[in-house]
Design a protein around this motif. Structure first.
Motif, PDB file in Angstrom:
ATOM      1  N   GLY A  20     -14.072  -8.987  -8.390  1.00  0.00           N
ATOM      2  CA  GLY A  20     -13.726  -7.780  -7.731  1.00  0.00           C
ATOM      3  C   GLY A  20     -14.608  -6.466  -8.444  1.00  0.00           C
ATOM      4  O   GLY A  20     -15.662  -6.643  -9.167  1.00  0.00           O
ATOM      5  N   PRO A  21     -14.178  -5.283  -8.163  1.00  0.00           N
ATOM      6  CA  PRO A  21     -13.052  -4.854  -7.554  1.00  0.00           C
ATOM      7  C   PRO A  21     -13.249  -4.883  -5.878  1.00  0.00           C
ATOM      8  O   PRO A  21     -14.254  -5.320  -5.448  1.00  0.00           O
ATOM      9  N   PHE A  22     -11.918  -5.290  -5.280  1.00  0.00           N
ATOM     10  CA  PHE A  22     -11.689  -5.385  -3.791  1.00  0.00           C
ATOM     11  C   PHE A  22     -11.379  -4.230  -3.122  1.00  0.00           C
ATOM     12  O   PHE A  22     -10.520  -3.257  -3.675  1.00  0.00           O
ATOM     13  N   PHE A  23     -12.070  -4.088  -1.828  1.00  0.00           N
ATOM     14  CA  PHE A  23     -11.619  -3.287  -0.746  1.00  0.00           C
ATOM     15  C   PHE A  23     -11.143  -4.065   0.396  1.00  0.00           C
ATOM     16  O   PHE A  23     -11.872  -4.915   0.809  1.00  0.00           O
ATOM     17  N   LEU A  24      -9.717  -4.179   0.835  1.00  0.00           N
ATOM     18  CA  LEU A  24      -9.473  -4.576   1.959  1.00  0.00           C
ATOM     19  C   LEU A  24      -9.350  -3.707   3.264  1.00  0.00           C
ATOM     20  O   LEU A  24      -9.195  -2.647   3.160  1.00  0.00           O
ATOM     21  N   PHE A  25      -9.921  -4.370   4.265  1.00  0.00           N
ATOM     22  CA  PHE A  25      -9.852  -3.799   5.816  1.00  0.00           C
ATOM     23  C   PHE A  25      -8.997  -4.707   6.697  1.00  0.00           C
ATOM     24  O   PHE A  25      -9.113  -5.860   6.678  1.00  0.00           O
ATOM     25  N   MET A  26      -8.215  -3.953   7.399  1.00  0.00           N
ATOM     26  CA  MET A  26      -7.275  -4.641   8.467  1.00  0.00           C
ATOM     27  C   MET A  26      -6.856  -3.799   9.302  1.00  0.00           C
ATOM     28  O   MET A  26      -7.267  -2.767   9.377  1.00  0.00           O
ATOM     29  N   HIS A  27      -6.554  -4.315  10.480  1.00  0.00           N
ATOM     30  CA  HIS A  27      -5.935  -3.539  11.854  1.00  0.00           C
ATOM     31  C   HIS A  27      -4.658  -3.063  11.656  1.00  0.00           C
ATOM     32  O   HIS A  27      -4.290  -1.706  11.633  1.00  0.00           O
ATOM     33  N   HIS A  28      -3.568  -3.691  11.527  1.00  0.00           N
ATOM     34  CA  HIS A  28      -2.171  -3.398  11.449  1.00  0.00           C
ATOM     35  C   HIS A  28      -1.715  -2.594  10.279  1.00  0.00           C
ATOM     36  O   HIS A  28      -2.330  -3.143   8.941  1.00  0.00           O
ATOM     37  N   ASN A  29      -0.941  -1.829  10.391  1.00  0.00           N
ATOM     38  CA  ASN A  29       0.028  -1.034   9.199  1.00  0.00           C
ATOM     39  C   ASN A  29       0.526  -2.000   8.219  1.00  0.00           C
ATOM     40  O   ASN A  29       1.531  -2.715   8.728  1.00  0.00           O
ATOM     41  N   PRO A  30       0.188  -2.162   7.001  1.00  0.00           N
ATOM     42  CA  PRO A  30       0.644  -3.190   6.114  1.00  0.00           C
ATOM     43  C   PRO A  30       2.022  -2.587   5.258  1.00  0.00           C
ATOM     44  O   PRO A  30       2.611  -3.352   4.691  1.00  0.00           O
ATOM     45  N   PHE A  31       2.419  -1.286   5.849  1.00  0.00           N
ATOM     46  CA  PHE A  31       3.812  -0.768   5.136  1.00  0.00           C
ATOM     47  C   PHE A  31       4.462  -0.018   6.328  1.00  0.00           C
ATOM     48  O   PHE A  31       3.592   0.177   7.483  1.00  0.00           O
ATOM     49  N   PRO A  32       5.629   0.088   6.337  1.00  0.00           N
ATOM     50  CA  PRO A  32       6.414   0.776   7.396  1.00  0.00           C
ATOM     51  C   PRO A  32       5.786   2.349   7.647  1.00  0.00           C
ATOM     52  O   PRO A  32       5.893   2.793   6.427  1.00  0.00           O
ATOM     53  N   THR A  33       5.796   2.676   8.592  1.00  0.00           N
ATOM     54  CA  THR A  33       5.310   4.124   9.076  1.00  0.00           C
ATOM     55  C   THR A  33       6.596   4.885   9.177  1.00  0.00           C
ATOM     56  O   THR A  33       6.640   6.075   9.143  1.00  0.00           O
ATOM     57  N   HIS A  34       7.660   4.467   9.187  1.00  0.00           N
ATOM     58  CA  HIS A  34       9.005   4.965   9.625  1.00  0.00           C
ATOM     59  C   HIS A  34       9.041   5.962  10.985  1.00  0.00           C
ATOM     60  O   HIS A  34       9.777   6.851  11.219  1.00  0.00           O
ATOM     61  N   LEU A  35       8.007   5.340  11.691  1.00  0.00           N
ATOM     62  CA  LEU A  35       8.054   5.855  13.147  1.00  0.00           C
ATOM     63  C   LEU A  35       8.607   4.872  13.962  1.00  0.00           C
ATOM     64  O   LEU A  35       7.580   3.583  14.220  1.00  0.00           O
ATOM     65  N   ALA A  36       9.677   4.618  14.593  1.00  0.00           N
ATOM     66  CA  ALA A  36      10.310   3.601  15.077  1.00  0.00           C
ATOM     67  C   ALA A  36       9.568   2.707  16.318  1.00  0.00           C
ATOM     68  O   ALA A  36       9.404   1.399  15.978  1.00  0.00           O
ATOM     69  N   PRO A  37       8.996   3.343  17.184  1.00  0.00           N
ATOM     70  CA  PRO A  37       8.353   2.523  17.933  1.00  0.00           C
ATOM     71  C   PRO A  37       6.704   2.104  17.295  1.00  0.00           C
ATOM     72  O   PRO A  37       6.577   0.605  17.510  1.00  0.00           O
ATOM     73  N   LEU A  38       6.262   2.653  16.307  1.00  0.00           N
ATOM     74  CA  LEU A  38       5.226   2.127  15.659  1.00  0.00           C
ATOM     75  C   LEU A  38       5.417   0.710  14.905  1.00  0.00           C
ATOM     76  O   LEU A  38       4.793  -0.185  14.719  1.00  0.00           O
ATOM     77  N   ASP A  39       6.631   0.865  14.139  1.00  0.00           N
ATOM     78  CA  ASP A  39       6.944  -0.118  13.154  1.00  0.00           C
ATOM     79  C   ASP A  39       7.402  -1.374  14.172  1.00  0.00           C
ATOM     80  O   ASP A  39       7.517  -2.586  13.422  1.00  0.00           O
ATOM     81  N   ARG A  40       7.909  -1.244  15.070  1.00  0.00           N
ATOM     82  CA  ARG A  40       8.080  -2.471  15.972  1.00  0.00           C
ATOM     83  C   ARG A  40       6.851  -3.252  16.241  1.00  0.00           C
ATOM     84  O   ARG A  40       6.925  -4.428  16.476  1.00  0.00           O
ATOM     85  N   ILE A  41       5.561  -2.506  16.232  1.00  0.00           N
ATOM     86  CA  ILE A  41       4.382  -3.440  16.224  1.00  0.00           C
ATOM     87  C   ILE A  41       3.532  -3.345  15.167  1.00  0.00           C
ATOM     88  O   ILE A  41       2.241  -3.369  15.180  1.00  0.00           O
ATOM     89  N   GLY A  42       4.131  -3.214  13.719  1.00  0.00           N
ATOM     90  CA  GLY A  42       3.288  -3.324  12.741  1.00  0.00           C
ATOM     91  C   GLY A  42       3.122  -4.818  12.096  1.00  0.00           C
ATOM     92  O   GLY A  42       3.250  -5.573  12.792  1.00  0.00           O
ATOM     93  N   LEU A  43       3.002  -4.887  10.860  1.00  0.00           N
ATOM     94  CA  LEU A  43       2.701  -6.379  10.489  1.00  0.00           C
ATOM     95  C   LEU A  43       4.091  -6.888  10.169  1.00  0.00           C
ATOM     96  O   LEU A  43       4.830  -6.640   9.318  1.00  0.00           O
ATOM     97  N   ALA A  44       4.471  -7.792  11.038  1.00  0.00           N
ATOM     98  CA  ALA A  44       5.489  -8.585  11.113  1.00  0.00           C
ATOM     99  C   ALA A  44       5.943  -9.212   9.635  1.00  0.00           C
ATOM    100  O   ALA A  44       7.010  -9.414   9.390  1.00  0.00           O
ATOM    101  N   ASP A  45       5.077  -9.915   8.982  1.00  0.00           N
ATOM    102  CA  ASP A  45       5.025 -10.237   7.927  1.00  0.00           C
ATOM    103  C   ASP A  45       4.513  -9.483   6.747  1.00  0.00           C
ATOM    104  O   ASP A  45       4.149 -10.306   5.825  1.00  0.00           O
TER     105      ASP A  45
END
Length: 274
Positions: free
Chosen positions: A143-168
């Motif tokens: 490393g060091p490493f930099f990770l890039f991904m599409h889905h949010n890896p943590f909850p946003t605390h916005l209910a509609p967005l968190d239903r389509i966040g990273l399920a696992d």
């Protein structure tokens, strides 16, 4: 050094618009703005929703356009994409298990592009096979490493967005935690919002994207919220002892003023422009 971060470009049939904006024209405008100000960037990463409907023609046009850019490109896919169609056009970006995962080295470290796409859902997924790929990449290099991904890896605390966040997300965060001493930053898209936080102790940021914009409307519990806020891209300045990430609102069309000398001695009531 610099890394450019684009997300949610949502390319679509020429002439079509999304929320009143032409995503193809927006992408071109973002590229022009970014290359004019940051042509010295070492890498441009686009973190998914490359196409609005996963159409083959969108990926063909994207490949042709990226071929003419004067800097290296790395791609992730998002929930609006279609992995099989994408890999027909970009077969070199498949990992051994057929996911869209790849590695790019820059002077500041190693960038890992992750695949959180899953068919027939807008939620993100990062299964055991993908986790194994990530673990192997993190173990094979210092490393060091930099990770890039599409889905949010943590909850946003916005209910509609968190239903389509990273399920696992918990399993993903556990993997990050095991290597957080060597992961310097995580970049994501999907939410069309400027977001900052941490993933298992690793600094994490996101941005609006190059076309349509979201807005943080916490009282809305069911539907995703949109706005006319400016489109943006990101630029990360990376040094040995810091990472600084800007969301550049290239879509802003209002006035831009230069005022206020930063020299403290020039600050006085008589001459300061307010």
């Amino acid at each position: 050094m610099k890394i450019l971060h684009f997300s949610d470009i949502h390319l679509t049939t020429p002439g079509h618009t999304i929320q009143g904006r032409d995503p193809n024209a927006s992408f071109e405008r973002a590229l022009g703005h970014a290359l004019a100000d940051h042509g010295d960037a070492e890498l441009l990463v686009i973190t998914g929703d490359l196409s609005d409907w996963g159409d083959r023609a969108d990926y063909e046009r994207l490949r042709d356009r990226l071929a003419n850019l004067p800097l290296p490109i790395a791609l992730c896919i998002g929930n609006h994409d279609d992995r099989p169609t994408f890999l027909d056009i970009f077969p070199e970006l498949a990992d051994p298990n057929g996911f869209v995962q790849s590695v790019r080295d820059v002077s500041a470290g190693r960038c890992l592009m992750l695949d959180t796409w899953e068919p027939q859902t807008h939620s993100g997924h990062y299964c055991e096979a993908r986790l194994a790929w990530l673990e192997a990449r993190l173990r094979e290099h210092d490393g060091p490493f930099f990770l890039f991904m599409h889905h949010n890896p943590f909850p946003t605390h916005l209910a509609p967005l968190d239903r389509i966040g990273l399920a696992d997300g918990r399993a993903f965060r556990d993997a990050v935690a095991r290597h957080r001493d060597r992961i310097r930053h995580i970049f994501f898209g999907h939410c069309h919002l400027p977001l900052a936080g941490s993933t298992a102790g690793v600094p994490t940021t996101s941005l609006r994207g190059t076309n349509h914009a979201g807005i943080a409307l916490f009282r809305e519990r069911e539907l995703l919220s949109s706005s006319d806020l400016p489109a943006s891209y990101g630029v990360a300045f990376i040094a040995a002892d810091h990472v600084c990430v800007h969301m550049v609102e290239f879509g802003y069309d209002g006035p831009v003023r230069t005022e206020g000398n930063p020299d403290y001695a020039a600050w006085n009531r008589e001459t300061m422009v307010r």
